[in-house]
Write an enzyme that holds these catalytic residues in place. Structure first.
Site, mmCIF file in Angstrom:
data_model
loop_
_atom_site.group_PDB
_atom_site.id
_atom_site.type_symbol
_atom_site.label_atom_id
_atom_site.label_comp_id
_atom_site.label_asym_id
_atom_site.label_seq_id
_atom_site.Cartn_x
_atom_site.Cartn_y
_atom_site.Cartn_z
ATOM 1 N N CYS A 101 0.862 -1.184 0.000
ATOM 2 C CA CYS A 101 0.000 0.000 0.000
ATOM 3 C C CYS A 101 0.898 1.233 0.000
ATOM 4 O O CYS A 101 2.103 1.135 0.148
ATOM 5 C CB CYS A 101 -0.873 0.014 1.251
ATOM 6 S SG CYS A 101 -1.918 -1.430 1.389
ATOM 7 N N ARG A 121 1.700 1.689 -5.985
ATOM 8 C CA ARG A 121 1.920 0.768 -4.867
ATOM 9 C C ARG A 121 0.653 -0.011 -4.531
ATOM 10 O O ARG A 121 0.720 -1.055 -3.879
ATOM 11 C CB ARG A 121 2.367 1.540 -3.627
ATOM 12 C CG ARG A 121 3.666 2.315 -3.812
ATOM 13 C CD ARG A 121 4.012 3.075 -2.540
ATOM 14 N NE ARG A 121 4.262 2.156 -1.459
ATOM 15 C CZ ARG A 121 5.458 1.608 -1.216
ATOM 16 N NH1 ARG A 121 6.472 1.903 -1.996
ATOM 17 N NH2 ARG A 121 5.628 0.752 -0.235
ATOM 18 N N TRP A 180 -3.596 -1.971 -1.465
ATOM 19 C CA TRP A 180 -3.424 -3.243 -2.179
ATOM 20 C C TRP A 180 -3.867 -4.291 -1.174
ATOM 21 O O TRP A 180 -3.178 -4.582 -0.198
ATOM 22 C CB TRP A 180 -1.951 -3.441 -2.550
ATOM 23 C CG TRP A 180 -1.731 -4.568 -3.495
ATOM 24 C CD1 TRP A 180 -1.677 -4.512 -4.857
ATOM 25 C CD2 TRP A 180 -1.511 -5.953 -3.163
ATOM 26 N NE1 TRP A 180 -1.459 -5.771 -5.371
ATOM 27 C CE2 TRP A 180 -1.351 -6.671 -4.354
ATOM 28 C CE3 TRP A 180 -1.459 -6.662 -1.949
ATOM 29 C CZ2 TRP A 180 -1.124 -8.056 -4.390
ATOM 30 C CZ3 TRP A 180 -1.249 -8.040 -1.974
ATOM 31 C CH2 TRP A 180 -1.075 -8.707 -3.202
ATOM 32 N N ASN A 217 0.632 0.538 6.062
ATOM 33 C CA ASN A 217 1.183 -0.294 4.983
ATOM 34 C C ASN A 217 1.929 -1.446 5.662
ATOM 35 O O ASN A 217 2.852 -1.220 6.438
ATOM 36 C CB ASN A 217 2.160 0.508 4.109
ATOM 37 C CG ASN A 217 2.907 -0.430 3.144
ATOM 38 O OD1 ASN A 217 2.385 -1.474 2.757
ATOM 39 N ND2 ASN A 217 4.133 -0.080 2.812
ATOM 40 N N GLY A 218 1.492 -2.666 5.404
ATOM 41 C CA GLY A 218 2.141 -3.830 6.047
ATOM 42 C C GLY A 218 1.080 -4.856 6.403
ATOM 43 O O GLY A 218 -0.035 -4.821 5.888
ATOM 44 N N GLU A 223 12.458 -14.063 -17.884
ATOM 45 C CA GLU A 223 12.063 -12.657 -17.738
ATOM 46 C C GLU A 223 11.040 -12.245 -18.801
ATOM 47 O O GLU A 223 10.053 -11.570 -18.508
ATOM 48 C CB GLU A 223 13.301 -11.743 -17.803
ATOM 49 C CG GLU A 223 13.031 -10.255 -17.735
ATOM 50 C CD GLU A 223 12.264 -9.797 -16.501
ATOM 51 O OE1 GLU A 223 11.735 -8.675 -16.524
ATOM 52 O OE2 GLU A 223 12.134 -10.583 -15.545
ATOM 53 N N LYS A 239 7.281 -10.853 -18.065
ATOM 54 C CA LYS A 239 6.787 -9.571 -18.580
ATOM 55 C C LYS A 239 5.449 -9.754 -19.291
ATOM 56 O O LYS A 239 4.495 -9.012 -19.063
ATOM 57 C CB LYS A 239 7.828 -8.933 -19.519
ATOM 58 C CG LYS A 239 8.995 -8.288 -18.764
ATOM 59 C CD LYS A 239 8.573 -7.028 -18.092
ATOM 60 C CE LYS A 239 9.299 -6.612 -16.837
ATOM 61 N NZ LYS A 239 9.450 -7.557 -15.773
ATOM 62 N N GLU A 278 2.711 -10.493 -16.623
ATOM 63 C CA GLU A 278 2.298 -9.429 -15.693
ATOM 64 C C GLU A 278 1.714 -8.212 -16.407
ATOM 65 O O GLU A 278 0.940 -7.465 -15.810
ATOM 66 C CB GLU A 278 3.468 -9.028 -14.780
ATOM 67 C CG GLU A 278 4.632 -8.343 -15.448
ATOM 68 C CD GLU A 278 5.709 -7.954 -14.421
ATOM 69 O OE1 GLU A 278 6.896 -8.000 -14.778
ATOM 70 O OE2 GLU A 278 5.364 -7.625 -13.273
ATOM 71 N N HIS A 313 12.034 -32.816 -22.111
ATOM 72 C CA HIS A 313 11.754 -33.601 -20.896
ATOM 73 C C HIS A 313 10.327 -33.362 -20.417
ATOM 74 O O HIS A 313 9.996 -33.656 -19.267
ATOM 75 C CB HIS A 313 12.771 -33.245 -19.803
ATOM 76 C CG HIS A 313 14.194 -33.454 -20.253
ATOM 77 N ND1 HIS A 313 14.739 -34.708 -20.448
ATOM 78 C CD2 HIS A 313 15.142 -32.547 -20.590
ATOM 79 C CE1 HIS A 313 15.993 -34.571 -20.874
ATOM 80 N NE2 HIS A 313 16.256 -33.284 -20.983
ATOM 81 N N LYS A 371 4.228 -2.231 -6.978
ATOM 82 C CA LYS A 371 5.626 -2.003 -7.353
ATOM 83 C C LYS A 371 6.613 -2.589 -6.363
ATOM 84 O O LYS A 371 7.594 -3.252 -6.742
ATOM 85 C CB LYS A 371 5.875 -0.503 -7.522
ATOM 86 C CG LYS A 371 7.273 -0.136 -7.975
ATOM 87 C CD LYS A 371 7.548 -0.677 -9.354
ATOM 88 C CE LYS A 371 8.953 -0.463 -9.877
ATOM 89 N NZ LYS A 371 9.244 -1.179 -11.091
HETATM 90 C C1 AGP Z 1 8.819 -7.115 -12.020
HETATM 91 O O1 AGP Z 1 8.351 -6.546 -13.156
HETATM 92 C C2 AGP Z 1 7.927 -7.080 -10.881
HETATM 93 N N1 AGP Z 1 7.523 -5.783 -10.569
HETATM 94 C C3 AGP Z 1 8.454 -7.804 -9.653
HETATM 95 O O2 AGP Z 1 8.700 -9.130 -10.026
HETATM 96 C C4 AGP Z 1 9.747 -7.230 -9.041
HETATM 97 O O3 AGP Z 1 10.827 -7.490 -9.867
HETATM 98 C C5 AGP Z 1 9.969 -7.912 -7.696
HETATM 99 O O4 AGP Z 1 8.876 -7.612 -6.868
HETATM 100 C C6 AGP Z 1 11.272 -7.445 -7.045
HETATM 101 O O5 AGP Z 1 11.199 -6.095 -6.756
HETATM 102 P P1 AGP Z 1 12.515 -5.327 -6.288
HETATM 103 O O6 AGP Z 1 13.494 -5.362 -7.422
HETATM 104 O O7 AGP Z 1 12.044 -3.948 -5.984
HETATM 105 O O8 AGP Z 1 13.045 -6.036 -5.066
#
Ligand code: AGP
Length: 604
Positions: free
Chosen positions: A2, A27, A75, A101-102, A477, A481, A484, A500, A599
């Site tokens: 959050c 966030r 969130w 937040n937490g 990766e 991408k 997400e 396999h 984020k």
């Molecule tokens: C990646 O696009 C995502 N936002 C997520 O996987 C991110 O890489 C992960 O949460 C790690 O975040 P950080 O690099 O801020 O630790």
């Protein structure tokens, strides 16, 4: 996850709270709310959905002129997405108001106790327990009540709390979730989860540490542990889209500059080495380490996987790379001869921070590669390297990733030249690194070609991404991408692993993205292409310029410039970022704020 904000000053709080919430909206974006003091009374407004919904409510409300308030973007962790579960939360007498937040891990047992004492709950959240717990201890002094209440709490929190009966004061408390205090040159105080939300009003920032409580009043800032304000190193325009339709595209297109920023002043071309000021304090210890364990999450983890190949091949250091969320509960064998390298864009990812603390407990030397200056991870490590990639606002990590790869190459040079890496090989690497920003610029010109390609592939619902060696993590990766950003199912896989099992998925409806630069394993990758071709699977290849032969094997080719094998991931990932971006746009997704994500993941 959050975002919390606060303001205490002479100006109207609401417009300032909204600007800060806008800056934190990546966030959390399932609901939002704020509370302001209006001539001694509190006015609380909440709305489900994006921040615009709350702005709409505020515009419909009588003019809110108060100079003290708190705000929140949510969130959801505990309790569904509803107005009742949105923050701020209050107590039975609507005296205590707070944003959080937490996660409060023991909220259920605390709630049972408070219910037995007659407290009435309005929401399903863990957070509301805190407002009633503070109410339980409130005898006119807010920080006293907060201190007593938090002694009973287990979990993670960044909290901002106000009280109608102890007005003109914001009390803050932090345990593992990020919390910053901004100070303007007019003596106003701002509160935020992220430094971006403090600009442009604040000029100075105080980063709160774990187990600290701060009391902001109109005349004073008291942190109940000694702190020195630092200069706020952030430019307002960092948080602007600069004419791009989305932060994600803006950040993808910045990568030539951000790779340049990562290497600027850090290459010693004549010595074939790297100079990393942030490691000087542990230079001699680094010479002694016998293994490196990398920990990270998500995209940063994929960068760590590429780093493993680099460090073993060029620096000759045994290297492990672990998902931080697994490492923290595993029984890692580490000692003083080991270094733990935590990689994180935000520097606030809870699992990565916990894994780092676990390794430090075992005596490992703690290192970090971090983008956010002053973040928890940068303060938790003995030494490290900043990415200098600027604020990354898009939830999908793009420029931070290629910057992490570049920094890992610099670290490999730094440690390799302390060991057996020859000056000649070192010079080769430094020369190629120097060329990288221009090569990235060339790859970015492929944007329109990739946009066209997405038109051709936009109706497929499943994709496989494959690669080998340095580009196996890039397959992971690329798939992440696409998932997400466009919510299309995609699987990243080691090309050699396909036969396999996963090969069973392949048919004419299941396209494969093959990362196939002309490198030491190219021939092996070609045999995997043949396996897919034999099963009529459509294939898109990321290949090295000049490789004409591959055109006969696949449906579509995206060419990237030639570079050193260890640096090919920096170039091969960019077309995959653009592919995911355009797929998200063409499918009408909110590419900057993908559903269900946030984020920086500050809870476990
Ligand atoms: C990646 O696009 C995502 N936002 C997520 O996987 C991110 O890489 C992960 O949460 C790690 O975040 P950080 O690099 O801020 O630790």
């Amino acid at each position: 996850m959050c975002g919390i904000v606060g303001y205490l000053g002479k100006q109207k709080a609401v417009p300032i709270l909204l600007t800060s919430l806008q800056r934190e909206s990546y966030r959390g974006y399932d609901s939002a709310g704020l509370v302001v003091f209006e001539s001694g009374q509190t006015v609380c407004l909440k709305a489900v959905g994006k921040l615009e919904k709350l702005e709409h409510k505020i515009n419909g409300h009588q003019r809110l002129t108060g100079g003290l308030g708190l705000g929140h973007v949510r969130w959801a962790t505990h309790g569904g997405v509803s107005e009742a579960n949105a923050h701020p939360h209050t107590d039975c007498r609507e005296n205590i108001w707070l944003v959080h937040n937490g996660i409060i891990e023991n909220y259920a047992e605390l709630k049972e106790i408070l219910k037995k004492e007659g407290h009435i709950f309005r929401s399903e959240t863990d957070t509301e327990v805190l407002s009633h717990l503070i109410e339980k201890f409130f005898q006119g002094n807010l920080e006293e009540a907060v201190r007593k209440a938090l002694r009973l709490v287990r979990g993670a929190y960044a909290l901002a709390i106000v009280s109608r009966e102890d007005p003109d004061k914001i009390v803050l408390a932090r345990l593992s979730s990020p919390l910053l205090i901004g100070i303007s040159d007019r003596g106003e105080y701002l509160v935020a989860s992220d430094a971006n939300a403090l600009i442009p009003h604040a000029k100075k920032v105080v980063n709160m540490d774990d187990n600290e409580i701060a009391v902001l009043t109109r005349h004073d800032l008291l942190v109940l542990k000694e702190k020195q304000p630092e200069n706020l190193e952030l430019e307002a325009e960092d948080a602007q889209k600069k004419g791009y339709p989305h932060f994600m595209l803006k950040e993808i297109m910045e990568q030539s500059d951000t790779v340049e920023n990562a290497i600027r002043g850090r290459l010693l071309v004549n010595h074939g080495a790297a100079q990393l000021g942030g490691l000087e304090s542990v230079k001699e210890k680094l010479r002694e380490i016998e293994m490196i364990n990398i920990v990270a999450c998500g995209t940063a983890f994929h960068a760590g996987m590429v780093g493993e190949y680099m460090l073993e091949e060029y620096a000759g250091i045994p290297t492990n790379v672990d998902l931080a969320s697994e490492f923290r509960y595993r029984k890692p064998i580490l000692d003083g001869k080991a270094a733990i390298l935590a990689i994180s864009q935000s520097g606030e990812t809870a699992d990565t921070l916990a894994a780092l603390k676990e390794a430090k407990r075992k005596g490992a030397l703690s290192l970090g590669i971090v983008n956010v200056v002053g973040s928890s991870l940068s303060r938790e490590t003995a030494a490290g390297v900043y990415n200098r990639a600027g604020a990354e606002i898009g939830v999908a990590s793009t420029k931070a990733f290629t910057s992490q790869l570049t920094i890992l190459a610099l670290l490999t040079l730094y440690l390799g030249r302390q060991r057996d890496l020859s000056v000649v090989m070192g010079q080769r690497v430094t020369k190629e690194l120097k060329l990288l920003p221009d090569l990235v610029k060339r790859v970015l010109t492929l944007d329109s070609q990739i946009k066209k390609l997405v038109e051709k592939y936009k109706d497929y619902d499943d994709f496989l991404y494959i690669g080998r060696k340095y580009n196996y993590p890039i397959a992971l990766e690329g798939a992440l991408k696409l998932k997400e950003i466009s919510y299309v199912h995609a699987e990243g896989y080691g090309a050699g692993e396909m036969k396999h099992g996963t090969l069973a998925l392949i048919d004419e409806n299941f396209p494969t993205m093959v990362i196939a630069p002309t490198d030491s394993v190219y021939e092996k990758t070609v045999s995997n292409i043949e396996e897919i071709k034999a099963r009529k699977g459509p294939i898109i290849a990321i290949a090295t310029e000049g490789n004409e032969a591959i055109k006969n094997l696949v449906q579509d080719v995206i060419y990237v410039p030639k570079t050193l094998e260890m640096l090919t991931p920096v170039l091969s990932v960019i077309p995959l970022q653009l592919f995911a971006y355009h797929m998200g746009v063409v499918r009408g997704c909110d590419v900057d704020k993908p559903r269900n994500l946030a984020k920086s993941v500050t809870v476990e």
